[in-house]
Design a protein around this motif. Structure first.
Motif, short mmCIF file in Angstrom:
data_model
loop_
_atom_site.label_atom_id
_atom_site.label_comp_id
_atom_site.label_asym_id
_atom_site.label_seq_id
_atom_site.Cartn_x
_atom_site.Cartn_y
_atom_site.Cartn_z
N ASP A 293 0.83 -1.24 -0.08
CA ASP A 293 -0.02 0.29 0.04
C ASP A 293 0.81 1.28 -0.04
OD1 ASP A 293 -2.01 -1.62 -0.07
OD2 ASP A 293 -2.59 -1.15 2.09
N PHE A 294 2.05 1.32 0.80
CA PHE A 294 2.81 2.41 0.79
C PHE A 294 3.33 2.59 -0.64
CE2 PHE A 294 7.36 3.99 0.92
CZ PHE A 294 7.32 5.15 1.54
N PHE A 295 3.81 1.54 -1.28
CA PHE A 295 4.16 1.54 -2.57
C PHE A 295 3.25 2.05 -3.85
CE2 PHE A 295 5.21 -0.61 -6.92
CZ PHE A 295 6.23 0.07 -7.36
N GLY A 296 2.13 1.30 -3.68
CA GLY A 296 1.15 1.22 -4.72
C GLY A 296 0.34 2.68 -4.70
N ARG A 297 0.36 3.34 -3.51
CA ARG A 297 -0.29 4.55 -3.55
C ARG A 297 0.27 5.86 -3.90
NH1 ARG A 297 -5.29 4.13 -1.30
NH2 ARG A 297 -5.36 6.26 -1.04
N GLY A 298 1.98 5.57 -3.77
CA GLY A 298 2.60 6.91 -4.33
C GLY A 298 2.59 7.99 -3.33
N GLY A 299 3.04 9.08 -4.05
CA GLY A 299 2.58 10.29 -3.17
C GLY A 299 3.98 10.37 -2.12
N ALA A 300 3.65 11.10 -0.97
CA ALA A 300 4.78 11.51 0.14
C ALA A 300 3.99 11.41 1.26
CB ALA A 300 5.23 13.01 -0.40
N LEU A 301 4.65 10.92 2.24
CA LEU A 301 4.53 10.85 3.79
C LEU A 301 5.49 11.87 4.55
CD1 LEU A 301 3.02 8.38 2.76
CD2 LEU A 301 3.64 7.40 4.77
N LYS A 302 5.06 12.91 5.01
CA LYS A 302 6.06 14.12 5.32
C LYS A 302 5.56 14.39 6.94
CE LYS A 302 6.87 17.03 2.24
NZ LYS A 302 6.65 18.14 1.39
N PRO A 303 6.42 14.11 7.62
CA PRO A 303 6.39 15.01 9.10
C PRO A 303 6.67 16.36 8.94
CG PRO A 303 8.67 13.92 8.95
CD PRO A 303 7.83 13.56 7.73
N SER A 304 5.89 17.11 10.05
CA SER A 304 6.12 18.68 9.78
C SER A 304 6.26 19.23 11.28
CB SER A 304 4.74 19.15 9.37
OG SER A 304 4.83 20.47 9.38
N TRP A 305 7.85 19.68 11.20
CA TRP A 305 8.33 20.11 12.34
C TRP A 305 8.12 21.70 12.49
CZ3 TRP A 305 13.80 21.74 13.51
CH2 TRP A 305 14.04 21.69 14.82
N TYR A 306 7.51 22.04 13.14
CA TYR A 306 7.28 23.47 13.40
C TYR A 306 6.57 24.12 11.89
CZ TYR A 306 8.38 27.94 15.78
OH TYR A 306 8.22 29.23 16.57
N GLY A 307 5.87 23.26 11.42
CA GLY A 307 5.34 23.57 10.06
C GLY A 307 6.51 24.12 8.97
N ASP A 308 7.51 23.46 9.31
CA ASP A 308 8.70 23.87 8.35
C ASP A 308 8.76 25.30 7.98
OD1 ASP A 308 9.39 21.41 8.17
OD2 ASP A 308 8.15 20.96 6.10
N CYS A 309 8.55 26.18 8.93
CA CYS A 309 8.76 27.51 8.95
C CYS A 309 9.97 28.03 9.26
CB CYS A 309 7.86 28.38 10.04
SG CYS A 309 8.26 28.43 11.41
N LEU A 310 10.17 29.48 8.66
CA LEU A 310 11.43 30.21 8.93
C LEU A 310 10.75 31.52 9.54
CD1 LEU A 310 14.41 29.83 8.43
CD2 LEU A 310 14.12 31.24 6.13
N PRO A 311 11.06 31.48 10.82
CA PRO A 311 10.39 32.87 11.53
C PRO A 311 10.67 34.06 11.09
CG PRO A 311 10.99 30.94 13.23
CD PRO A 311 11.56 30.78 11.77
N ASP A 312 11.77 34.36 10.80
CA ASP A 312 12.09 35.93 10.31
C ASP A 312 11.34 36.16 8.99
OD1 ASP A 312 13.67 36.09 12.27
OD2 ASP A 312 15.46 36.25 11.43
N ARG A 313 11.19 35.04 8.14
CA ARG A 313 10.52 35.16 6.82
C ARG A 313 9.28 35.08 7.01
NH1 ARG A 313 10.76 29.63 3.50
NH2 ARG A 313 9.31 29.11 5.25
N ASP A 314 8.63 34.43 7.72
CA ASP A 314 7.05 33.98 7.86
C ASP A 314 6.23 34.70 8.96
OD1 ASP A 314 7.54 32.03 6.07
OD2 ASP A 314 7.98 30.64 7.36
N PHE A 315 6.72 34.92 10.11
CA PHE A 315 5.96 35.87 11.27
C PHE A 315 5.59 37.31 10.69
CE2 PHE A 315 7.70 33.30 15.19
CZ PHE A 315 7.26 32.32 14.81
N PRO A 316 6.58 37.94 10.29
CA PRO A 316 6.07 39.27 9.94
C PRO A 316 5.02 39.23 8.85
CG PRO A 316 8.19 39.10 9.89
CD PRO A 316 7.91 37.79 10.01
N LYS A 317 4.84 38.51 7.87
CA LYS A 317 3.95 38.32 6.85
C LYS A 317 2.64 37.92 7.50
CE LYS A 317 7.32 37.15 3.02
NZ LYS A 317 7.84 36.10 1.97
N LEU A 318 2.76 36.73 8.42
CA LEU A 318 1.33 36.45 8.94
C LEU A 318 0.84 37.18 9.62
CD1 LEU A 318 2.78 32.83 9.51
CD2 LEU A 318 0.80 33.41 7.99
#
Length: 362
Positions: A293-318
């Motif tokens: 099932d892992f192989f046959g469905r394809g795609g991606a399984l991705k853990p997200s640590w802190y939303g993969d953010c970059l605070p100096d880039r993202d906080f001011p915009k948000l």
């Protein structure tokens, strides 16, 4: 001159937190002292109290915070006294292998303050996530301070410091949700609702919220869910497929931290879809999937640590999006409380009664 202030301390595993006098030293090289204006009560703080992070007691809790820089140490140029900042636990080093590869959101050597805050008897404190913001003042690495528009409410934008950013980023950055995508979010607490808000900002047209609690599903609608699924009475995988022409969602976000829920999210994806795990599991949890099932469905399984953010880039915009009325951070604030009410706030959080309790200090 060092300051003596009040702070919330976890002295022993599982013991109720206490309000203590703590000593905050003057900032040294690369450090800043911040007067805390507001700090959210996050599940991670409870994990610290329960010994789920490490056993380096006593902990100075709190990390989802905003405040005013009061002093900076030698060599600090990124912020200055008087700046309004959101604190973050990803002060990128710029030198580790992730930073050198141009992926600073994976930084493996983020900066913390070198000096220790202490109890009044000199006992060193371990600040939660290197911040320790359930206190009137805290000492952090200057890179943990992200300057934002001072017109924003501290109790709202401080939540970008952890849970809300984790959820927003799980959709916008880790999941790379795009215009017209379908998204299913499993778990509609603070992080899950933030993922819904992030999917909406990113242009998703079908946003499916899944939870066992009708109250949370109603909140999910307010954050932008176009459909809700009560998983206590409906098979969520079948429901997601039924709402996506039988295909499954382009992006499924697991915001609970539970193997069964992760399995549901895995099978609720479209072929070549993306599964993002942002819910925090406990160490003993395991996931068991057939390899075919892992192989046959394809795609991606991705853990997200802190939303993969970059605070100096993202906080001011948000924060700018918040001030423009396009990101309702106020909706995350269920209640504001005093510094001596954190223990009761933990109880309300565990009962699922709040998205966020926020400590307000002055």
């Amino acid at each position: 001159m060092a300051s003596t202030v009040r702070g919330v301390v976890a002295r022993a595993k599982g013991a109720p937190v206490t309000l203590e006098e703590i000593v905050v030293p003057d900032p040294g090289p690369g450090e800043a002292v911040v007067g805390v204006k507001a700090c959210g009560v996050c599940h991670t703080d409870l994990h610290y109290r329960e010994g789920g992070i490490n056993d380096e007691f006593p902990f100075l809790l709190g990390h989802e915070a905003a405040g005013i820089v009061e002093a900076v140490g030698p060599g600090v140029t990124s912020v200055a006294p008087g700046d309004f900042v959101v604190l973050n636990w990803r002060a990128v080093c710029g030198e580790c292998r992730a930073c050198r590869r141009g992926r600073p959101w994976y930084c493996f050597a983020t900066h913390n303050a070198t000096q220790k805050m202490t109890l009044s008897d000199g006992t060193p404190l371990s600040p939660a996530l290197g911040i320790g913001a359930f206190a009137e003042k805290t000492l952090v690495a200057a890179g943990q301070c992200t300057k934002v528009d001072p017109h924003a409410k501290p109790e709202a934008v401080g939540l970008l410091g952890c849970g809300v950013m984790a959820g927003l980023g799980s959709a916008m950055f880790t999941g790379a949700v795009g215009l017209g995508d379908s998204v299913a979010v499993f778990g509609c607490g603070g992080v899950g609702c933030a993922a819904i808000a992030g999917a909406r900002l990113a242009g998703a047209t079908t946003i499916i919220a899944i939870d066992l609690d009708a109250r949370k599903l109603e909140l999910a609608r307010q954050f932008g869910a176009t459909h809700v699924v009560d998983a206590s009475v409906t098979d969520p995988v079948a429901a997601v497929q039924g709402l996506t022409d039988g295909n499954g969602a382009d992006v499924c976000i697991e915001a609970v931290g539970n193997p069964k829920v992760m399995e549901q999210a895995f099978y609720a994806r479209d072929l070549a879809g993306t599964l993002v795990q942002v819910g925090v599991p406990t160490p003993e949890m395991r996931i068991d999937l057939p390899m075919i099932d892992f192989f046959g469905r394809g795609g991606a399984l991705k853990p997200s640590w802190y939303g993969d953010c970059l605070p100096d880039r993202d906080f001011p915009k948000l924060v700018d999006l918040y001030l423009a009325g396009r990101l309702d951070l106020d909706l995350f604030v269920s209640e504001t409380i005093a510094l001596d009410e954190v223990e009761k706030a933990f109880d309300r959080m565990q009962r699922g009664e709040v998205l966020r309790s926020v400590v307000v200090l002055g």
